[in-house]
Design an enzyme around this catalytic site. Structure first.
Site, short mmCIF file in Angstrom:
data_model
loop_
_atom_site.label_atom_id
_atom_site.label_comp_id
_atom_site.label_asym_id
_atom_site.label_seq_id
_atom_site.Cartn_x
_atom_site.Cartn_y
_atom_site.Cartn_z
N HIS A 1 -11.25 -1.25 3.91
CA HIS A 1 -11.10 -1.24 5.53
C HIS A 1 -11.64 -0.34 5.74
O HIS A 1 -11.20 0.33 7.18
CB HIS A 1 -9.69 -1.37 5.61
CG HIS A 1 -9.17 -0.23 5.01
ND1 HIS A 1 -8.86 -0.47 3.77
CD2 HIS A 1 -8.12 0.69 5.44
CE1 HIS A 1 -8.41 0.94 3.03
NE2 HIS A 1 -7.98 1.53 4.32
N ASP A 2 -12.01 0.26 4.62
CA ASP A 2 -13.54 1.69 5.59
C ASP A 2 -14.30 1.88 5.00
O ASP A 2 -15.11 2.90 5.53
CB ASP A 2 -11.86 3.38 3.75
CG ASP A 2 -11.49 3.66 4.21
OD1 ASP A 2 -10.30 3.14 5.42
OD2 ASP A 2 -10.60 3.75 3.31
N ASP B 1 -2.68 4.97 -2.21
CA ASP B 1 -3.56 5.33 -1.15
C ASP B 1 -4.10 7.45 -1.74
O ASP B 1 -2.89 7.67 -1.95
CB ASP B 1 -2.75 5.84 0.00
CG ASP B 1 -3.58 6.73 1.13
OD1 ASP B 1 -4.97 5.16 0.69
OD2 ASP B 1 -3.98 7.32 1.21
N GLU C 1 -6.46 4.25 -5.82
CA GLU C 1 -8.37 4.78 -4.46
C GLU C 1 -7.92 5.58 -5.58
O GLU C 1 -7.67 7.10 -4.51
CB GLU C 1 -7.80 4.83 -2.61
CG GLU C 1 -8.37 4.69 -2.42
CD GLU C 1 -8.46 5.58 -1.43
OE1 GLU C 1 -9.59 5.64 0.02
OE2 GLU C 1 -7.43 6.62 -0.82
N ASP D 1 0.51 -1.29 0.37
CA ASP D 1 0.02 0.18 -0.01
C ASP D 1 0.83 1.45 -0.12
O ASP D 1 1.56 1.94 0.96
CB ASP D 1 -1.06 -0.01 1.01
CG ASP D 1 -1.84 0.27 0.84
OD1 ASP D 1 -1.97 1.98 -0.20
OD2 ASP D 1 -3.67 0.44 1.73
C1 GLC Z 1 -7.80 6.06 2.43
C2 GLC Z 1 -7.36 4.85 3.68
C3 GLC Z 1 -7.97 5.34 4.64
C4 GLC Z 1 -7.02 5.91 5.22
C5 GLC Z 1 -6.37 6.63 4.65
C6 GLC Z 1 -5.43 8.34 5.23
O1 GLC Z 1 -8.47 6.17 2.13
O2 GLC Z 1 -8.34 3.84 2.80
O3 GLC Z 1 -8.07 3.58 5.63
O4 GLC Z 1 -7.30 6.59 6.27
O5 GLC Z 1 -6.55 7.06 3.22
O6 GLC Z 1 -4.43 8.24 4.58
#
Ligand code: GLC
Length: 545
Positions: A342-343, A209, A272, A107
Site C-alpha cells: 500500500h506504500d 509497522d 516491516e 497491523d
Molecule cells: C509504514 C506504513 C505506512 C505508514 C507508515 C507510518 O511504513 O506501511 O503506510 O504511513 O508506516 O505508520
C-alpha cells in the site's frame, strides 16, 4: 495446534495483504469494511481450485483512528474503527476465516500513536503529567530550534513544538503521529498487553509497522549526512538514518515482542523493516532465531526508487537480490517477499516504461510463488490492477502526497466487475476506480487471465513439496534469464525459469523435466530436448525427473 519448529503454518502459507478501505463496502458508504471482507472470503479461499487459495490475510490497520494516515495513526489499539464496523464484525470475520482455514494478521503500529490517543493527550497536558515520558519530549536547543537533525519520513523536521508546555515532541511520520518512548518500561508493557488482547481474541499474528524505528539512539544523536544526497532529492534522503532506524537497541524490543507471541501456540509476526540483508537478518534474532518469525525483503520493490520511477527488471538484478537474501539469513530463517504494497506503485505500473508491465507481472507471479520463503500478494495484483493516476486534486487522500510519496494510485478499490460501482460499492468510492476492463469477473473464467495464473500457481505450489519447503539453488544463467532449482528430500525438484527480456531465449535444462505451469500456454510443449525455449518476458516452472 502444537507445531514443531520448522513446520509452522506460516512457513508454507501464501499471504494476502488487504487494504480494508478498498476491498468491499457492505454498508454503502463508499469505504470498504470488515463485513465486506467476510462476504468475499470465498474468493480468497473456498477450499477449491476455483478460489485464489491463499492461506492468511493481513489487514492494514482497522483500529479507531482519526485517519490522518488512514489508520496508521491509532487512537485505540484494542478497538475497531466505526468506518470498518465493530468488534462483533471483527469477531465474525475472524471466525469465518478460521472456518475456512485462513489465518488473520492485524497491523501492529508500535512506533507511534495518533495525537488523539488518550496517552498522548495525557502526555501533552503538562511537563509533570504521569504519562509525559510515554512520548519523546525535548527542550529546544539553547538559542531555540529543533533538538536534532532528524527528518520525518514524510518530509520536514521530525519535531513539532508544543506551545503549552514549551517542548518539542518527536514524530518520525506526520505531526499527528507522535513517537512512543519504548525506553519507558511502562510503554513496552502496555504495548505487550495490546498484543495479548488480540491474541486472546484469536488473532494469528501481526504485521509490525516500521519495527526498526521503535528504539532510537539513547541521546537522540544527530544523523550523519548522506554523501549521496544532492539538492532536488527529498530531504528524507539528506541524512543516513543510523541513529533512528535499525539502531541496535531495537532488537531487544523485537525479542520482547517475540516472547509475548511465544506465550501462545501457533502465532507469528512479520516485520516491516528496511535495510541491508545483514540488518534484515538481525530481525530474525540472528542464529538464535528468537526475533520475528519473518522480516520483509523489499528489494524487489525498492529497486524502483533507483531507476527514475521504474523498477529494474533484468536477470542480473533479480539474481543479485535472491543471492543476497540466501546468503544473508541465518540457518532456519526464511525470506519473506513482497512485490507490492500500500506504500508503493503497483507492480505493473512500476514495470511499464515500454508498455510490457503486464507480461512482467505474470512472470513475477511465478517468481514470487516459486521463491524460497513466504510470499505476500497485495490485493488486486492477482488481477493485474494498475495505478490510478487520474485522481482530481479534491479527491486525493494521502497526506504524504504533500511531502514525499503519493500512495493513493495503488490504494483504489478492488475491481470485482465492470459495473459503475465495480461490485465494490453502490456509493461513490473513497478513491476513484481504475480502468473497468480489469476485474475479477472478466478474468475468473478465462484460463489465460492473470487471475487464473495466480490460482493455478498457488494450487500447484501446494502440491509441490520442493516449492513449499525446498532449498534454493541459483543456476549460473546469463544476462537474459534467471533460473533456480528448489529441492526437498524425497520430493521432485522444481526449476523456476524466467526470461527478463523482450526477445525469445533458450535455457539449457540441467536434467529432463516437464513444464507444469507457464505464463504462456504455448510454453507447455516447449521443452525440446534439453533446451527450454522462453518467449519474451515469460516464466515457467519445470518439474525435474
Ligand atoms: C509504514 C506504513 C505506512 C505508514 C507508515 C507510518 O511504513 O506501511 O503506510 O504511513 O508506516 O505508520
Amino acid at each position: 495446534m502444537h507445531e514443531h519448529p520448522g513446520h509452522e503454518w506460516w512457513r508454507t502459507a501464501v499471504f494476502y495483504q488487504l487494504y480494508p478501505r478498498s476491498f468491499q463496502d457492505s454498508n454503502g458508504d463508499g469505504v470498504g469494511d470488515l463485513d465486506g471482507i467476510t462476504r468475499r472470503l470465498d474468493y480468497l479461499n473456498d477450499g477449491t481450485r476455483a478460489s485464489l487459495g491463499i492461506d492468511a490475510i493481513w489487514l492494514s490497520p482497522t483500529f479507531p483512528s482519526p485517519m490522518k494516515d488512514f489508520g496508521y495513526d491509532v487512537s485505540d489499539y484494542t478497538g475497531v474503527d466505526p468506518v470498518f464496523g465493530d468488534m462483533a464484525a471483527m469477531e465474525r470475520l475472524i471466525a469465518a476465516c478460521h472456518d475456512r482455514g485462513i489465518r488473520v494478521l492485524l497491523d501492529f503500529v508500535p512506533n507511534h500513536t495518533s495525537d488523539q490517543h488518550p496517552w498522548f493527550q495525557e502526555s501533552r497536558a503538562s511537563r509533570t503529567a504521569a504519562r509525559r515520558d510515554w512520548y519523546v519530549w525535548r527542550d529546544p536547543l539553547p538559542g531555540g530550534g529543533v533538538p536534532n537533525n532528524w527528518v520525518s519520513a514524510f518530509g520536514g523536521p521530525a519535531w513539532t513544538f508544543d506551545e503549552a508546555t514549551g517542548q518539542y515532541y518527536l514524530h518520525s511520520f506526520l505531526k499527528e503521529q507522535p513517537d512512543l518512548n519504548w525506553r519507558n518500561p511502562e510503554v513496552e508493557a502496555a504495548m505487550h498487553d495490546v498484543l495479548r488482547t488480540w491474541l486472546d481474541r484469536g488473532i494469528d499474528g501481526f504485521r509490525i509497522d516500521v519495527m526498526g524505528m521503535v528504539l532510537k539512539h539513547p541521546d537522540l544523536a544527530d544523523n550523519p549526512p548522506n554523501p549521496e544526497w544532492s539538492d532536488g532529492h527529498s530531504d528524507y534522503r539528506q541524512f543516513l538514518w543510523t541513529n533512528n532506524r535499525n539502531y541496535p537497541d531495537v532488537y531487544g524490543a523485537v525479542r520482547g515482542i517475540r516472547r509475548v507471541l511465544d506465550e501462545y501456540e501457533g502465532r507469528m509476526a512479520v516485520g516491516e523493516v528496511f535495510g541491508t540483508p545483514a540488518e534484515i537478518a538481525n530481525y530474525y534474532g540472528g542464529e538464535a532465531l528468537d526475533g520475528l518469525h519473518l522480516a520483509f525483503n523489499f528489494q524487489f520493490i525498492h529497486e524502483s526508487d533507483l531507476r527514475g520511477g521504474f523498477s529494474a527488471w533484468d536477470a542480473p538484478t533479480i539474481r543479485r537480490i535472491i543471492a543476497a537474501s540466501e546468503e544473508g539469513l541465518p540457518a532456519g530463517a526464511q525470506p519473506c517477499w513482497a512485490f507490492g504494497n500500500h506504500d508503493r506503485p503497483r507492480f505493473i505500473s512500476r514495470h511499464n516504461s515500454d508498455g510490457r508491465g503486464d507480461e512482467r507481472a505474470r512472470a513475477a507471479a511465478l517468481i514470487l510463488l516459486g521463491l524460497r520463503g513466504s510470499p505476500f500478494v497485495y490485493y488486486g495484483e492477482e488481477i493485474g490492477m494498475v495505478d490510478q493516476l487520474d485522481i482530481p486534486e479534491e479527491r486525493r487522500q494521502d497526506p504524504a502526497r504533500h511531502h514525499s510519496i503519493w500512495r493513493d494510485p495503488a490504494r483504489t478499490p478492488m475491481q470485482w466487475d465492470a459495473s459503475p460501482g465495480r461490485g465494490f460499492s453502490r456509493a461513490t468510492p473513497w478513491l476513484p476506480f481504475g480502468p473497468a476492463d480489469i476485474s475479477v469477473a472478466a478474468q475468473e473464467h478465462d484460463p489465460d487471465s492473470m487471475l487464473s495464473l495466480y490460482r493455478d500457481a498457488i494450487w500447484l505450489r501446494r502440491q509441490e513439496r520442493a516449492l513449499l519447503e525446498g532449498s534454493l539453488e541459483l543456476l549460473p544463467a546469463n544476462d537474459l534469464t534467471v533460473a533456480f532449482i528448489r529441492r526437498a528430500p524425497g520430493a521432485r525438484p522444481v526449476l523456476v525459469a524466467v526470461n527478463t527480456t523482450g526477445g525469445t531465449t533458450t535455457l539449457p535444462m540441467p536434467q529432463p523435466g516437464r513444464v507444469i505451469i507457464a505464463t504462456e500456454r504455448t510454453l507447455d510443449s516447449s521443452l525440446a530436448g534439453s533446451l527450454l525455449r522462453l518467449p519474451p518476458f515469460s516464466a515457467a516452472w519445470v518439474a525435474l525427473e
